[in-house]
Scaffold this motif. Structure first.
Motif, PDB file in Angstrom:
ATOM      1  N   LYS A   1       1.088  -1.274  -0.035  1.00 45.03           N
ATOM      2  CA  LYS A   1      -0.035   0.149  -0.221  1.00 45.03           C
ATOM      3  C   LYS A   1       0.900   1.054  -0.036  1.00 45.03           C
ATOM      4  CE  LYS A   1      -0.987   0.708   5.167  1.00 45.03           C
ATOM      5  NZ  LYS A   1      -2.097   0.769   6.075  1.00 45.03           N
ATOM      6  N   ILE A   2       0.233   2.334  -0.824  1.00 50.54           N
ATOM      7  CA  ILE A   2       0.934   3.535  -0.674  1.00 50.54           C
ATOM      8  C   ILE A   2      -0.023   4.535  -0.115  1.00 50.54           C
ATOM      9  CG2 ILE A   2       2.736   3.098  -2.316  1.00 50.54           C
ATOM     10  CD1 ILE A   2       0.953   4.646  -4.311  1.00 50.54           C
TER      11      ILE A   2
ATOM     12  N   ASN B   1      -0.367  17.177  -4.791  1.00 49.79           N
ATOM     13  CA  ASN B   1       0.031  16.353  -6.190  1.00 49.79           C
ATOM     14  C   ASN B   1       0.138  14.923  -5.678  1.00 49.79           C
ATOM     15  OD1 ASN B   1       0.109  16.556  -9.132  1.00 49.79           O
ATOM     16  ND2 ASN B   1       2.485  16.289  -8.825  1.00 49.79           N
ATOM     17  N   ASN B   2      -0.711  14.506  -5.045  1.00 52.16           N
ATOM     18  CA  ASN B   2      -0.710  13.016  -4.533  1.00 52.16           C
ATOM     19  C   ASN B   2       0.728  12.389  -4.656  1.00 52.16           C
ATOM     20  OD1 ASN B   2      -3.314  11.913  -4.119  1.00 52.16           O
ATOM     21  ND2 ASN B   2      -3.655  11.332  -6.238  1.00 52.16           N
ATOM     22  N   ARG B   3       1.542  13.233  -3.875  1.00 54.78           N
ATOM     23  CA  ARG B   3       2.881  12.959  -3.465  1.00 54.78           C
ATOM     24  C   ARG B   3       2.821  11.584  -2.563  1.00 54.78           C
ATOM     25  NH1 ARG B   3       6.332  14.450   0.430  1.00 54.78           N
ATOM     26  NH2 ARG B   3       4.820  16.025   1.260  1.00 54.78           N
ATOM     27  N   VAL B   4       3.762  10.730  -2.575  1.00 56.14           N
ATOM     28  CA  VAL B   4       3.749   9.488  -1.884  1.00 56.14           C
ATOM     29  C   VAL B   4       4.461   9.882  -0.532  1.00 56.14           C
ATOM     30  CG1 VAL B   4       4.465   7.051  -1.601  1.00 56.14           C
ATOM     31  CG2 VAL B   4       3.833   8.025  -3.537  1.00 56.14           C
TER      32      VAL B   4
ATOM     33  N   ILE C   1       8.572  11.380  -4.924  1.00 58.50           N
ATOM     34  CA  ILE C   1       7.931  10.605  -6.060  1.00 58.50           C
ATOM     35  C   ILE C   1       6.169  10.620  -5.975  1.00 58.50           C
ATOM     36  CG2 ILE C   1       7.778   8.377  -4.962  1.00 58.50           C
ATOM     37  CD1 ILE C   1       8.102   7.222  -7.812  1.00 58.50           C
ATOM     38  N   THR C   2       5.594  10.898  -7.114  1.00 61.25           N
ATOM     39  CA  THR C   2       3.979  11.148  -7.043  1.00 61.25           C
ATOM     40  C   THR C   2       3.290   9.766  -7.521  1.00 61.25           C
ATOM     41  OG1 THR C   2       3.963  12.002  -9.110  1.00 61.25           O
ATOM     42  CG2 THR C   2       4.176  13.702  -7.246  1.00 61.25           C
ATOM     43  N   LYS C   3       2.020   9.700  -7.248  1.00 62.87           N
ATOM     44  CA  LYS C   3       1.444   8.580  -7.633  1.00 62.87           C
ATOM     45  C   LYS C   3       1.247   8.645  -9.142  1.00 62.87           C
ATOM     46  CE  LYS C   3      -1.422   4.984  -7.439  1.00 62.87           C
ATOM     47  NZ  LYS C   3      -1.620   4.547  -8.890  1.00 62.87           N
ATOM     48  N   GLU C   4       1.212   9.484  -9.797  1.00 60.05           N
ATOM     49  CA  GLU C   4       1.229   9.818 -11.293  1.00 60.05           C
ATOM     50  C   GLU C   4       2.809   9.257 -11.815  1.00 60.05           C
ATOM     51  OE1 GLU C   4       0.774  13.150 -14.773  1.00 60.05           O
ATOM     52  OE2 GLU C   4       1.065  13.476 -12.835  1.00 60.05           O
TER      53      GLU C   4
END
Length: 606
Positions: free
Chosen positions: A533-534, A541-544, A569-572
């Motif tokens: 899971k993340i 920006n949906n950054r992890v 890092i982001t989800k994208e």
């Protein structure tokens, strides 16, 4: 009008004369502000050196700002503190400490002609020969400093001791991972029949052979560390260090002989040791991880007390060797880690034979029979009532946490602040304690991660700041780690609970999936057990901000993703990354299901 024959001096010239007069009249002159923490830091330094100074608090006088303008003209520096020693301009806080660590300040404090006030035996004394202490001492020596390392292992109640290298090398990461690997090999033997391997020989494990091999390897590491120190001209003493006054320690060796040493700077890197229960029979009849890895006999039926990562790792590999193992848990598993992951770790261990006794604590351990192993009786009580239970085991392993080794260092004699509850040492973001010439690194630092690579990084960077002109500090955020339970758990960033607490449930998105390693499909084991899971920050920006994986080789997977998280890092970006097939790690490049959706994440194939 001025008297006849005299010319009125401009105010600025008068201020210059006043400032120069103050500088000339005082051995140490500090232009300061009463509320400035950097000014306070510089004053503390001179106070720790036992040197008197004079300070002019510019915020307390009417012409303070004008004096700052004069100082700017005289020195090119307007900020405070502005330090002068024997008429020489030293500079601000950073420059003063750089001068101190280089020895220039000591020379200026002499007669101003290059004579030092005191010749120290060493530039740096490091107390503690673990990973952090060794890294710091070797780096300082590489940068040309005269360094002494003191390391002394106080024997456990059972008499166990070890060589140079600290907890990780001797009674931590190294032997733990090797025993974990021993258990994995046992599982691989079982799996191998399904892949066509045929063998008739009865397979059994020999504890003594394993321990001898591991201890031989550790012995080679101990020797390697001593050689490395010698090659870098670092003096090593197998002795216990204790402060007896400012800049001075007493070293006591195994025979009780005492020697005395002085140093300009000290680094405390003494680490931690396992905590005992404080009940009848714990130190007499139980062992800790300090004893387990060199135990000369197979522990047999074992009760592991505690739910720390040490407790679960030890319970896991002992069960993997075929032993009868029970874990007694006071409250939750893996406190401080993501609790969903922790419960999945426990569930997998239970499926593979480890028994759990929840919400009980031992109150007495008595010896029923002598032997190697012998037989012990454990009485435990419920944490939620008056219920008591009894059980018989061959070995009781206590793994309830660790305490900082700071109690007998004489820190109170020199004024180093210590948290009385846990023995840990508060320090600033440069690992500097309340005494300016004393620093602390590793597990004894309050509020910092208790991990070997963190201590190594902090030790190296500290030495470079002290002696190499560097300003880079250790970054304690987003440090990846792995718990080497039978099914490994790797993580980096925030647990889900912490993310919700910091950002709110509505501002995070959790993506998750179960996965089945290809290697496990033929033996047909543990489908829908491995889990990934993340946790993403929707506001950024949906950054992890949280990475969690439960599966084989989780450490290797987490190391790479740890670097990605450090890079933001982001989800994208994860979605745009092409996975390596067939691997476990590729699951992070194909995640589509969110927890909020409630969709099924079960898997039926690789």
């Amino acid at each position: 009008m001025p008297p006849p024959g005299q010319v009125r001096m401009p105010d600025k010239d008068a201020l210059k004369l006043r400032v120069r007069g103050l500088i000339d009249a005082h051995r140490i002159m500090i232009f300061s502000k009463s509320y400035c923490p950097f000014c306070r830091k510089v004053k503390d330094l001179f106070q720790s050196l036992g040197v008197e100074y004079s300070a002019l608090e510019l915020d307390k006088i009417d012409d303070g700002s004008s004096i700052q303008e004069v100082l700017l003209e005289l020195t090119g520096q307007r900020t405070v503190p502005n330090v002068f020693v024997n008429g020489t301009h030293v500079g601000g806080c950073d420059q003063t400490f750089q001068a101190y660590h280089s020895g220039l300040l000591q020379k200026l404090l002499g007669d101003g002609k290059g004579e030092e006030t005191e010749a120290y035996d060493y530039d740096l004394i490091v107390i503690g020969g673990g990973s952090g202490g060794l890294a710091c001492s070797k780096e300082a020596a590489t940068l040309g400093k005269k360094v002494l390392v003191l390391d002394y292992v106080v024997p456990t109640p059972l008499g166990t001791t070890w060589g140079l290298g600290g907890t990780c090398v001797n009674v931590g990461c190294i032997p733990k991972k090797l025993m974990h690997q021993t258990a994995l090999l046992g599982q691989a033997l079982q799996d191998s029949r399904k892949f066509g391997w045929e063998y008739d020989q009865q397979v059994k494990h020999n504890w003594e052979t394993m321990v001898e091999a591991i201890q031989n390897y550790i012995g080679s590491l101990n020797w390697g560390y001593r050689v490395a120190l010698r090659e870098k001209s670092v003096t090593y003493l197998n002795a216990y260090g204790e402060f007896i006054g400012p800049h001075k320690i007493k070293a006591i060796n195994r025979k009780g002989q005492e020697t005395f040493y002085t140093a300009q700077t000290f680094v405390l890197a003494t680490g931690e040791r396992p905590r005992y229960l404080g009940i009848p029979g714990d130190k007499e009849n139980c062992i800790t991880s300090d004893d387990l890895f060199s135990l000369p006999y197979c522990p047999g039926k074992t009760l592991v007390v505690g739910a720390s990562y040490v407790a679960l790792e030890c319970a896991g590999f002992l069960a993997g060797l075929g032993l009868d193992v029970t874990v007694m848990v006071r409250s939750i598993l893996l406190r401080g880690f993501d609790q969903e992951m922790a419960e999945r770790v426990g569930a997998h261990m239970e499926t593979h034979g480890v028994k759990f006794i929840r919400k009980f604590v031992p109150v007495e351990v008595t010896k029923l029979e002598e032997g190697m192993p012998g037989k012990l009786k454990v009485i435990a009580k419920s944490t939620e009532g008056s219920q008591r239970i009894e059980g018989e085991y061959n070995t009781v392993l206590i793994a309830i946490g660790r305490d900082a080794c700071t109690g007998n260092l004489g820190l109170e004699k020199i004024g180093v602040n210590v948290n009385e509850k846990n023995g840990k040492i508060p320090a600033n973001d440069e690992e500097q304690t309340s005494v300016p010439y004393v620093y602390a690194i590793g597990d004894i630092l309050e509020g910092k991660l208790e991990l070997t690579p963190v201590a190594i990084q902090a030790g190296k960077l500290l030495a470079r700041r002290l002696y190499g002109g560097s300003s880079i500090k250790c970054d304690y955020v987003n440090v990846p780690t792995t718990v080497f339970t039978p099914l490994e758990y790797g993580c980096c960033g925030l647990p889900e609970e912490r993310a919700i607490e910091q950002l709110g449930q509505e501002n995070i998105e959790v993506y998750h999936n179960l996965f089945w390693p290809l290697e496990w499909t033929i033996p047909n084991r543990d489908n829908n057990t491995c889990y990934a899971k993340i946790i993403c920050n929707k506001l950024d920006n949906n950054r992890v901000i949280g990475f969690h994986v439960l599966g084989p080789n989780a450490g290797e997977i987490t190391q790479g993703f740890g670097a990605a998280i450090k890079c933001g890092i982001t989800k994208e970006l994860l979605d745009d990354t092409i996975g390596i097939h067939p691997t476990c790690a590729e699951v992070f490049t194909t995640m589509e299901i969110t927890k909020a959706s409630g969709r099924d994440i079960s898997q039926s194939g690789c």
